[in-house]
Design a protein around this motif. Sequence first.
Motif, short mmCIF file in Angstrom:
data_model
loop_
_atom_site.label_atom_id
_atom_site.label_comp_id
_atom_site.label_asym_id
_atom_site.label_seq_id
_atom_site.Cartn_x
_atom_site.Cartn_y
_atom_site.Cartn_z
N GLU A 127 53.29 40.53 33.69
CA GLU A 127 52.21 40.23 34.63
C GLU A 127 52.72 40.13 36.06
O GLU A 127 52.00 40.47 36.99
CB GLU A 127 51.53 38.92 34.22
N ARG A 363 43.78 41.25 36.90
CA ARG A 363 44.09 41.11 35.47
C ARG A 363 43.09 41.93 34.69
O ARG A 363 41.89 41.96 35.03
CB ARG A 363 44.02 39.64 35.02
N ALA A 370 45.33 35.52 29.57
CA ALA A 370 44.89 35.37 30.95
C ALA A 370 43.72 34.39 31.01
O ALA A 370 42.92 34.29 30.09
CB ALA A 370 44.50 36.71 31.54
N SER A 373 39.35 37.19 34.21
CA SER A 373 39.60 38.52 34.75
C SER A 373 38.75 38.72 35.98
O SER A 373 37.53 38.61 35.94
CB SER A 373 39.29 39.59 33.70
#
Length: 977
Positions: A127, A363, A370, A373
């Motif tokens: 990430e 994302r 996560a 988003s």
Amino acid sequence: MSGSRASGVFTPLRTQLQEAAAEFAGGPDALEGILLGLVDDVDRAVREPLEIFPVCHHSPASALAMARRLREKQPSVVYLELCEDMAPLLTELRNCRLPVAVQAFAGDIDGFPQEWAPLSVVAPITEASAEYQAIAYALDTPGVDLVLVDRSSDHVFQWNETAAKDGASTEADEEPRSEEAALHGEAVGVEIGDLRPRFAELEEHLLRHGKVRHWSEWWHQYVEVPLGDSDHDTYRQVMFLIGSLFRRLAPGDGGRIRVDEDRERYMWTRMREHMAATGTDPEDCLYVCGAFHAASRVEEFGVEGRSDSFTISPRTATTWQYGLIPSSHAAIEAQFGLAPGSVSIAATQWQKSLKRTRVRPYRLQGQAGARTSRAKQTLPGAAPAVPAPATDRLSGFLRQPPVLDGLDEAELLGWSVDIVRAARRNGYLASTADAIAVFETSILLAGMRDRAKPTPYDFQDAAVTCIEKDRVPGRRDVRRLVEIMMGGDRIGQVGYEALPPLARDVYDRLEPLGLKLRQRGVQRALLDMSGRPELEACSDVLWMLRRLMPAAAARPIMGERRLGERSIQESWDLALGTHQRALIELGYEGVSIEQVLEQRLRREAYGPRATTAGVLAAVEDSLLYLRSGRLADELGTHALKVLSAERTVDGAPEVLRRARALLAYYRTSRPELPAWIESFVRTGYAHYCTLLPTAFRDEDATVGQVAAMLGFLFSMESLALSLGCDRTQLELAVAQSHPEEPSKTALLWAAQVQLGTLSRAELRSRCDALLDNPLVVPSYPRYLSGFVHALEPVPGLADVVVEAVSNAFGRLPDTVLLPWLPLLITTLRNGAGDLAPLLIREAGRVFPGRLPALDTWVPPWRQPQENPFAASRARHTATAAQAPRGLALLAAHPAACDAVAGLLGCEDGWQQAWPSTVPHTGATLLAAHPATCDAVAEMLGCDEDWVAAGDAGAPGAALVAGHPASAEALEALLADA
């Protein structure tokens, strides 16, 4: 790059560098050319109409700058330096938990050397990387195209003839420290931004003057921290400068330089082809590549570069499979030569930078792990940024003093307390005083290294110094504890939807176990097939996974699978989530584990290095795991061809063991033997008879291998003779054998005893002669080794071997026996360790069980021997006039006899005495059926008629008295036996 084409933006910087070079070098020389060349490279990259975004792999500063630029520019096309054939897999990243790696895998290769197989290429994605930000932006923003422009996986190996790990650092010489560090296996790593000096002296110079230990720490201190808050233009120009510096100071490795330049030609060619095909304006595009490739000097560089000077070669006929495999921070560090813990520290730095700058990262929508988003959320009413005129930001960055962050005492104090707490949990005798020492030492080390704020690396050194001291009480040292505290080794996971069909099928078929098999760690599975028959299918899957995957993925605790045997209860330790990469790679070979297992069995059996033992092992596995008689017959037929082509006896022990097991299985499970195993026994009998004389003389053939050949011949002899083989062939082979080695000589004597050409008495006399000869005594252990190996083909010689060993211990003096004893023990242990139990059982049967009885014990081989038939006849004659032994017991306990008689329905009652005129049951039977005696007499060659019966009191008296010649013939046969 000529000066006439250079812009005037960096003219002041050029002038300063030229004056500095002249002052330090005393005039124009190579130093001036290098310094001015750096500025020319930066100028050329900045003026390119297609915006180039240089990055460093897994760099938080690059990821932060990428997120900012994407929201400002909002390009419609993103060109990414990644293997172009991996593009279809990127959409599956939303079903995974990062870090994961995109993999291209080829098991069957065509166009490459076979010793390279299997081929594997991985591109890890975290990430905190600029490439993930570009991927997330392009995939979740409508109207944006993501185009991968780097060479294909096939070209990675085409351009690298030595199959070295291209793209990986040559400094990665250390072995993986843990199971997580080996998640990528032996795959070739492809990364964006391989930014590390290739000039060893340059890296050493930077580390020494930077007062750091390794390259990752230098990059964090002098690049990551200064560029973390810089603007876009400054970031680009600094990264261009670093890439150009490392490129111009790279050593003259022609092969690697050629590959780098070909990659740059490849990428620019693909970008121009895409823009020509789609009509895209270069101003609307963004080219994401490593800083090393951004400062390129090839003729194909740029939108206006040459297009006719480079031709992309076609791919080979190799079939590539693609998928996602789990990755980890440790795996990335181990594969690309980064310092341990550097990727974890970068992930922590990424989270801190996001909080400090309030930049919204991209994302993928639905990304596992996560929070939310925001990839589709764009700036309200934002329009593509108008490119501003290029300005010189590089001069100001190089002139400014280093930014000294203030000491964050709260953060450092929290680190000190946390590491002491973690150390106490792992067995260290740490206290509050150690926390204070770590705090003060971190500040001291940072000051010694010209840093106002201690970095995580300073804190790590301080913790090791103050806590670890002289020993590590547990399995984790303090350095590893700091890495865990800073973020730990994050391990990714591929989601169920992104798995290949085979992996999903395995998880579905193991669903009745009720376990969460996709999680990491070891889980215990208990299978009770007697109570839940549906678990038999799960057992079959687990045994196949045991055969195909690493041993730790599916480990049986209770239960086994052998030919003709099936367990009703089993217990397993399963770690399929930990070994998810191996399960995914199975999906590249087929759509089901049965198909993969059958393909592997065929590959092993039909391979160029296949042996008879290996083919028989494939036959056994096909019966065990697939229960496929068709495949077993096919592979068994192929074993005949392999056996006929072999000219050595290296695999004879394994062939014997597996042939015996298969023969026993077919005899108990089928009404008749398959045709292939009958042919195998017949062919093997003739084959080993042919090789036997040569094997006895061959120095490379061990005594165990020759014993296995004889074991095959003797144990399979009855079946082979029934199938048409001739025993004369074996007799001739033994007669033609003339070994020189003592162990093989003893083995030959045992074979002659089995064939009847050497009596046991003669064998004993030869052993005695060996002990009587002082020249042969030192080699007597080797003779014993041959005798012990002879227990494989002739197990009936166990008593002779015990006698030979006992005679040696009884006759040899201590001066000879003590030096000779270690040789005997090592010889028997190394040469016949698996046959020793048979020898020990025989010794336990012969020797007395108690120590006092040993003083008066006489070995059986020293007792006088008598004719067994004569002894039996004398024994029966002496007891013929006596009443049967059982009558006294019956008369003493009449109640038991009455109960048995009542049970059988006999009501005749007791007789008072045994009539002397009534013969025994055996004599009555022989007298009632004289034809039987006549037939036996005729078989023995006796033509005499019946004579008067003698004493009928002893069993068999009718036969002995009626045919005395027959009795003498039987006595002669027994004496010979």
